[in-house]
Scaffold this motif. Structure first.
Motif, PDB file in Angstrom:
ATOM      1  N   LEU A 176       4.828  20.124  32.167  1.00 30.79           N
ATOM      2  CA  LEU A 176       6.096  20.781  31.881  1.00 30.79           C
ATOM      3  C   LEU A 176       6.270  20.930  30.367  1.00 30.79           C
ATOM      4  O   LEU A 176       5.991  20.002  29.613  1.00 30.79           O
ATOM      5  N   SER A 177       6.714  22.092  29.918  1.00 27.34           N
ATOM      6  CA  SER A 177       7.022  22.320  28.501  1.00 27.34           C
ATOM      7  C   SER A 177       8.469  22.786  28.387  1.00 27.34           C
ATOM      8  O   SER A 177       8.914  23.660  29.147  1.00 27.34           O
ATOM      9  N   VAL A 178       9.221  22.200  27.428  1.00 24.53           N
ATOM     10  CA  VAL A 178      10.639  22.493  27.263  1.00 24.53           C
ATOM     11  C   VAL A 178      10.918  22.802  25.796  1.00 24.53           C
ATOM     12  O   VAL A 178      10.480  22.075  24.904  1.00 24.53           O
ATOM     13  N   VAL A 189      11.807  26.945  29.701  1.00 21.04           N
ATOM     14  CA  VAL A 189      11.003  25.954  30.422  1.00 21.04           C
ATOM     15  C   VAL A 189       9.803  26.626  31.076  1.00 21.04           C
ATOM     16  O   VAL A 189       9.916  27.734  31.613  1.00 21.04           O
ATOM     17  N   ILE A 190       8.652  25.933  31.027  1.00 16.78           N
ATOM     18  CA  ILE A 190       7.461  26.359  31.774  1.00 16.78           C
ATOM     19  C   ILE A 190       6.976  25.173  32.607  1.00 16.78           C
ATOM     20  O   ILE A 190       6.770  24.073  32.075  1.00 16.78           O
ATOM     21  N   LEU A 191       6.805  25.388  33.899  1.00 15.66           N
ATOM     22  CA  LEU A 191       6.266  24.365  34.799  1.00 15.66           C
ATOM     23  C   LEU A 191       4.937  24.850  35.343  1.00 15.66           C
ATOM     24  O   LEU A 191       4.871  25.869  36.025  1.00 15.66           O
ATOM     25  N   ARG A 192       3.877  24.109  35.050  1.00 13.77           N
ATOM     26  CA  ARG A 192       2.519  24.477  35.482  1.00 13.77           C
ATOM     27  C   ARG A 192       2.146  23.683  36.716  1.00 13.77           C
ATOM     28  O   ARG A 192       2.139  22.449  36.684  1.00 13.77           O
ATOM     29  N   ARG A 194      -0.496  23.829  40.528  1.00 19.08           N
ATOM     30  CA  ARG A 194      -1.815  24.289  40.965  1.00 19.08           C
ATOM     31  C   ARG A 194      -1.809  25.768  41.315  1.00 19.08           C
ATOM     32  O   ARG A 194      -2.711  26.510  40.944  1.00 19.08           O
ATOM     33  N   GLU A 195      -0.784  26.195  42.041  1.00 24.56           N
ATOM     34  CA  GLU A 195      -0.759  27.577  42.509  1.00 24.56           C
ATOM     35  C   GLU A 195      -0.420  28.567  41.400  1.00 24.56           C
ATOM     36  O   GLU A 195      -0.951  29.677  41.368  1.00 24.56           O
ATOM     37  N   CYS A 196       0.490  28.179  40.506  1.00 22.65           N
ATOM     38  CA  CYS A 196       0.963  29.119  39.501  1.00 22.65           C
ATOM     39  C   CYS A 196       1.752  28.376  38.434  1.00 22.65           C
ATOM     40  O   CYS A 196       1.957  27.164  38.527  1.00 22.65           O
ATOM     41  N   SER A 197       2.206  29.124  37.440  1.00 25.36           N
ATOM     42  CA  SER A 197       3.115  28.599  36.423  1.00 25.36           C
ATOM     43  C   SER A 197       4.460  29.285  36.591  1.00 25.36           C
ATOM     44  O   SER A 197       4.531  30.507  36.763  1.00 25.36           O
ATOM     45  N   LEU A 198       5.540  28.504  36.527  1.00 26.63           N
ATOM     46  CA  LEU A 198       6.884  29.042  36.664  1.00 26.63           C
ATOM     47  C   LEU A 198       7.575  28.991  35.305  1.00 26.63           C
ATOM     48  O   LEU A 198       7.500  27.982  34.594  1.00 26.63           O
ATOM     49  N   HIS A 199       8.252  30.086  34.957  1.00 27.41           N
ATOM     50  CA  HIS A 199       8.906  30.189  33.648  1.00 27.41           C
ATOM     51  C   HIS A 199      10.371  30.534  33.860  1.00 27.41           C
ATOM     52  O   HIS A 199      10.701  31.397  34.684  1.00 27.41           O
ATOM     53  N   GLY A 200      11.231  29.837  33.131  1.00 22.74           N
ATOM     54  CA  GLY A 200      12.653  30.115  33.261  1.00 22.74           C
ATOM     55  C   GLY A 200      13.394  29.880  31.964  1.00 22.74           C
ATOM     56  O   GLY A 200      12.959  29.106  31.109  1.00 22.74           O
TER      57      GLY A 200
END
Length: 564
Positions: A176-178, A189-192, A194-200
């Motif tokens: 996780l990067s904040v 925020v970026i959450l990495r 296995r399937e993908c990375s989520l960005h919000g």
């Protein structure tokens, strides 16, 4: 019994296909009609007949027997090549499929599994009164393989931010990067996973207090169940995270070019072409410039630039900040006596997308080139209108495997081009988008998921271990004194080494591709690398036997191949 055993063995046939750099074997049994019992018995009788001393009155009989033997062997060897030929499907062969009096550029395979654009049922108006303006090149948008890959580099690295790691019981490793963007009062925020990375991006006003890492992670993915994240304190963490985020990003592409002459319906015929007509050379000049491979310093697409093992010339171009190398079949090495031309197919069959240039009216069959990686073909044919003999018109058609999503730019109606510059812009954009779209096919997406999972696990382990070393964990003092120093000074910790191996020679096993593993003795399966400035293979591609550059996996260092 012995005679029956010999007969069964003799009917077993091996057909060789290129699977990456290796020669896989596809075993099948010939029907009795292909190998009559009388012919088999004839050979066995000749080979088993006792050898007698030569006598004058037997010389004629002996010579005749030897002649018969060699004639039979020659016929059987010839039949082996014929067994590999791809026949036109009978239903299509018997139908009259014409478009404006000409055969279509592409015909579907008998077994199906491909889509064609424009569809065969849509007649193309090629009359003299029809317009050939083509579409607007400004609408030719190049797709991005990973649109969010550079978000961390653009919004996090230049700002104060924190990264965290955890291992979720269900989701596996998480990174996780904040970043707090105070000027805009937002939290990015970026959450990495296995399937993908989520960005919000969230407004700070949503939270009465600064949220925890767990709260932010759950806002992006409600499946997160971990109770806490560990903070990352490793000085080289931004480099490792950037390398992971951008591991699929590459400005380099490589495509195959096949030359199909009138009457050529099989893979053997198409790959055996050696001469290039002026018409074909003119078309190649539309795509790029012909360059000498010896000493070539730009993107080489897996071709040998030192020893001449992959020919002396190739076609290369740069296009909107991207480098493209074409594997032109007629410029790759030709092997006398090899009907399958493996030296050519090991490059073109390892590409994901190929362009077919037709001379004449012979259609291209969607599955005529047997490959575990080729998923799309762009077919181009030069046509001329009687009233404008001095004007060159190119007709274009596309075919791809059924699990490849449609991609732009959209073919004009009718699908023809009269301007060289417009044709070049369309074809190069279409080729790039075709490859990116092919990565979404089941075979490649499965491979990408496995590669991403492996890299993420290595990243999470590396960040966690190095952070504990930085904080003085006594249990890791040995690692800190030995590998830790090298990791900080060289920036090449365990993840970097694993990452380089995955990117240069990324793993694309036969099991991953869903194909039975058949590897020749002594041949080792190397992983494949994704595109980076040096690689040239596609997702799932296998390494070349004599290519010292290594192999690329998700497309870069070599090229892929598909089912044979």
């Amino acid at each position: 019994m012995e005679g029956e055993k010999r007969n069964d063995t003799s009917l077993s046939r091996k057909r060789s296909f290129t699977f990456g750099a290796y020669g896989g074997v596809d075993k099948f049994t010939c029907g009795e009609e292909a190998r009559p019992e009388s012919v088999q018995d004839n050979i066995l009788d000749i080979l088993d007949s006792p050898v007698t001393e030569s006598k004058p009155f037997l010389s004629t009989s002996s010579n005749q027997r030897d002649t018969e033997l060699f004639e039979i062997i020659e016929k059987l060897q010839g039949s082996r090549i014929d067994e590999q030929r791809c026949e036109f499907p009978l239903p299509l062969k018997s139908q009259i499929l014409t478009i404006g009096g000409d055969l279509p550029l592409i015909l579907p395979s008998e077994s199906g599994g491909y889509w064609i654009d424009p569809p065969l049922e849509r007649l193309v108006d090629m009359s003299p009164s029809s317009s050939y303006s083509g579409s607007d090149p400004e609408s030719y948008d190049i797709m991005e393989r990973d649109g969010e890959a550079k978000i961390y580099h653009e919004f996090f690295r230049s700002r104060y931010h924190h990264s965290f790691t955890a291992v979720d019981p269900a989701l596996g490793p998480l990174v996780l990067s904040v970043c707090l963007e105070e000027e805009e009062n937002k939290i990015r925020v970026i959450l990495r996973m296995r399937e993908c990375s989520l960005h919000g991006v969230f407004s700070v006003s949503l939270f009465p207090n600064i949220p925890s890492a767990v709260e932010l992670a759950k806002m992006l993915c409600d499946r997160v169940t971990v109770a806490k994240f560990d903070v990352v304190g490793y000085l080289k963490a931004p480099d490792l995270i950037t390398a992971f985020d951008e591991h699929r990003v590459s400005p380099n592409f490589k495509f195959g070019i096949l030359y199909q002459k009138e009457g050529q319906l099989t893979e053997e015929d198409i790959l055996s072409n050696n001469t290039e007509s002026e018409e074909f050379k003119e078309f190649l000049s539309v795509l790029g410039e012909t360059v000498e491979l010896q000493g070539f310093t730009r993107f080489r697409g897996g071709l040998d630039v030192c020893h001449g093992q992959t020919g002396s010339e190739a076609v290369y171009t740069s296009f909107h900040g991207r480098e493209i190398m074409f594997h032109v079949a007629t410029k790759l090495p030709f092997t006398e006596g090899d009907p399958q031309q493996l030296q050519r197919k090991r490059h073109i069959g390892n590409d994901i997308v190929a362009l077919v240039y037709q001379e004449g009216q012979t259609p291209f069959l969607s599955d005529v080139i047997k490959s575990h990686f080729l998923h799309c073909f762009l077919v181009v044919r030069r046509i001329q209108r009687p009233e404008e003999e001095d004007k060159t018109v190119y007709q274009v058609s596309v075919t791809a495997r059924e699990d490849v999503p449609p991609f732009g730019p959209v073919l004009p109606d009718p699908p023809v081009f009269t301007e060289r510059s417009l044709l070049r812009e369309f074809l190069l954009t279409k080729l790039i988008n075709a490859e990116i779209s092919c990565y979404k096919a089941q075979r490649f997406s499965r491979l990408e998921l496995r590669t991403r999972s492996s890299l993420l696990e290595s990243l999470q382990t590396e960040l966690s271990t190095r952070s504990q070393c930085m904080m003085g964990d006594p249990s890791l003092s040995g690692l800190q004194s030995s590998e830790g120093v090298r990791g900080v000074s060289e920036g090449s910790g365990g993840f970097i080494e694993n990452f380089k191996r995955a990117i240069r020679v990324r793993s694309h096993s036969f099991e991953t591709l869903g194909v039975p593993r058949k590897v020749a003795v002594g041949a080792s399966q190397r992983p494949k690398a994704e595109k980076d400035g040096e690689s040239d293979k596609p997702p799932g591609a296998l390494p070349h036997l004599s290519d010292s550059s290594g192999a690329a996996e998700l497309k870069d260092q070599a090229s892929p191949q598909e089912e044979t």
